[in-house]
Design a protein around this motif. Structure first.
Motif, PDB file in Angstrom:
ATOM      1  N   GLY A   8      82.376  14.310  54.431  1.00 52.89           N
ATOM      2  CA  GLY A   8      82.761  15.420  55.295  1.00 52.89           C
ATOM      3  C   GLY A   8      83.386  16.604  54.601  1.00 52.89           C
ATOM      4  O   GLY A   8      83.852  17.537  55.272  1.00 52.89           O
ATOM      5  N   GLY A   9      83.404  16.601  53.268  1.00 51.93           N
ATOM      6  CA  GLY A   9      84.004  17.704  52.532  1.00 51.93           C
ATOM      7  C   GLY A   9      82.975  18.728  52.080  1.00 51.93           C
ATOM      8  O   GLY A   9      81.764  18.514  52.165  1.00 51.93           O
ATOM      9  N   VAL A  10      83.483  19.833  51.584  1.00 47.75           N
ATOM     10  CA  VAL A  10      82.657  20.894  51.021  1.00 47.75           C
ATOM     11  C   VAL A  10      83.070  21.076  49.559  1.00 47.75           C
ATOM     12  O   VAL A  10      84.266  21.222  49.269  1.00 47.75           O
ATOM     13  CB  VAL A  10      82.855  22.220  51.775  1.00 47.75           C
ATOM     14  N   PRO A  11      82.117  21.050  48.607  1.00 51.41           N
ATOM     15  CA  PRO A  11      82.456  21.343  47.204  1.00 51.41           C
ATOM     16  C   PRO A  11      82.808  22.822  47.075  1.00 51.41           C
ATOM     17  O   PRO A  11      81.943  23.683  47.005  1.00 51.41           O
ATOM     18  CB  PRO A  11      81.173  20.995  46.438  1.00 51.41           C
ATOM     19  N   ALA A  12      84.101  23.117  47.053  1.00 51.88           N
ATOM     20  CA  ALA A  12      84.567  24.497  47.244  1.00 51.88           C
ATOM     21  C   ALA A  12      84.321  25.406  46.054  1.00 51.88           C
ATOM     22  O   ALA A  12      84.385  26.633  46.192  1.00 51.88           O
ATOM     23  CB  ALA A  12      86.057  24.485  47.587  1.00 51.88           C
ATOM     24  N   GLN A  13      84.035  24.835  44.887  1.00 55.02           N
ATOM     25  CA  GLN A  13      83.807  25.693  43.727  1.00 55.02           C
ATOM     26  C   GLN A  13      82.460  26.411  43.805  1.00 55.02           C
ATOM     27  O   GLN A  13      82.285  27.469  43.194  1.00 55.02           O
ATOM     28  CB  GLN A  13      83.871  24.874  42.423  1.00 55.02           C
ATOM     29  N   ILE A  14      81.508  25.832  44.545  1.00 54.39           N
ATOM     30  CA  ILE A  14      80.173  26.447  44.628  1.00 54.39           C
ATOM     31  C   ILE A  14      80.286  27.809  45.313  1.00 54.39           C
ATOM     32  O   ILE A  14      80.731  27.909  46.456  1.00 54.39           O
ATOM     33  CB  ILE A  14      79.194  25.545  45.391  1.00 54.39           C
ATOM     34  N   GLY A  15      79.921  28.851  44.585  1.00 50.75           N
ATOM     35  CA  GLY A  15      79.983  30.208  45.121  1.00 50.75           C
ATOM     36  C   GLY A  15      81.298  30.922  44.871  1.00 50.75           C
ATOM     37  O   GLY A  15      81.410  32.124  45.130  1.00 50.75           O
ATOM     38  N   PHE A  16      82.305  30.211  44.351  1.00 53.54           N
ATOM     39  CA  PHE A  16      83.603  30.857  44.105  1.00 53.54           C
ATOM     40  C   PHE A  16      83.476  31.787  42.908  1.00 53.54           C
ATOM     41  O   PHE A  16      83.205  31.362  41.785  1.00 53.54           O
ATOM     42  CB  PHE A  16      84.687  29.808  43.857  1.00 53.54           C
ATOM     43  N   GLU A  17      83.642  33.075  43.149  1.00 54.43           N
ATOM     44  CA  GLU A  17      83.511  34.120  42.128  1.00 54.43           C
ATOM     45  C   GLU A  17      82.179  34.012  41.377  1.00 54.43           C
ATOM     46  O   GLU A  17      82.082  34.338  40.192  1.00 54.43           O
ATOM     47  CB  GLU A  17      84.699  34.078  41.156  1.00 54.43           C
ATOM     48  N   GLY A  18      81.160  33.492  42.074  1.00 55.21           N
ATOM     49  CA  GLY A  18      79.830  33.406  41.492  1.00 55.21           C
ATOM     50  C   GLY A  18      79.538  32.110  40.757  1.00 55.21           C
ATOM     51  O   GLY A  18      78.427  31.934  40.230  1.00 55.21           O
TER      52      GLY A  18
END
Length: 249
Positions: A52-62
């Protein structure tokens, strides 16, 4: 701007951190000679999403990946890739999770297969430095108390602390104020307040603390080719003392 978290928000971040810690624990058995850091990327992303989580680094500052997989002389922000890991590699896996809007951030180091005395010492000192820094994360202390505790211990062990990458506030986004250096003077800097949530993430090198950047614009590695290690936790500043949020319950 520094956001102070409510007890409810901290508990939500603790849930996120527990999931993150469970992924790190699972990697203990997964990482072995012959796999690749791309295999780690796929494993981590799947485990986060199926819970149920989101890998938050994907898309962070590109940035394009769920993990930073930094190997040997790479300090941080190593891209996952398809080169096979071999006996004696030191890999640092850094990841952030967004679970129902609550952020957590943690890095663990792993040795692939057989270790060496040099790697054992580097990992031991880096982990102890993290916890010495956490001990200083008390209401009323200052940011410099954290960095001073880490720096004096690490340099006393004849290792060095990276200056170019530091800890930070976290929530509602990955990187928030305040900055949390892993070096500095005791009694200096911002005073810590109840409700702050920060990361402490010392990066410790066997040689110089100085770094150089790869052509990809992300990956930093030691200037002299020495090994680098990192451990990181997300910490809540509370009147009962520092609380590590990135641990399994």
């Amino acid at each position: 701007m520094i956001t102070l978290k409510s007890p409810r928000e901290i508990e939500m971040m603790r849930e996120s951190g527990a999931l993150l810690a469970s992924v790190h624990e699972a990697l203990r058995d997964f990482i072995k000679p012959g796999i690749t850091s791309w295999d780690i990327e796929v494993f981590v992303r799947h485990m986060i999403e199926e819970n149920g989580g989101v890998p938050a680094q994907i898309g962070f500052e590109g940035y394009e990946y769920a993990t930073c997989c930094s190997i040997n002389d790479e300090i941080c922000h190593g891209f996952p890739r398809k080169t096979k890991l071999k006996d004696g590699d030191l890999i640092k896996v850094d990841m952030c999770i967004d679970l129902k809007g609550a952020m957590s951030d943690s890095c663990w180091a792993y040795v692939v297969g057989k270790s060496t005395p040099e790697i054992d010492k580097l990992m031991e000192v880096t982990k102890k430095a993290l916890y010495l820094g956490i001990d200083q994360a008390q209401v009323g202390n200052r940011i410099g108390d954290i960095g001073h505790a880490i720096q004096t211990y690490v340099e006393g062990e004849e290792l060095s602390v990276v200056r170019d990458f530091i800890g930070h506030g976290i929530g509602p986004t990955i990187h928030e104020a305040p900055s949390v250096p892993h070096y500095g003077e005791a009694g200096k800097g911002l005073r810590l307040k109840e409700g702050m949530v920060i990361t402490i993430e010392p990066m410790v090198n066997t040689g110089t603390w100085q770094m150089k950047m790869d052509n990809n614009g992300w990956t930093a590695r030691t200037k002299d080719g020495g090994l680098s290690c990192q451990y990181e936790h997300t910490i809540a500043i509370t009147k009962e003392g520092p609380q590590i949020l990135t641990m399994q319950k």
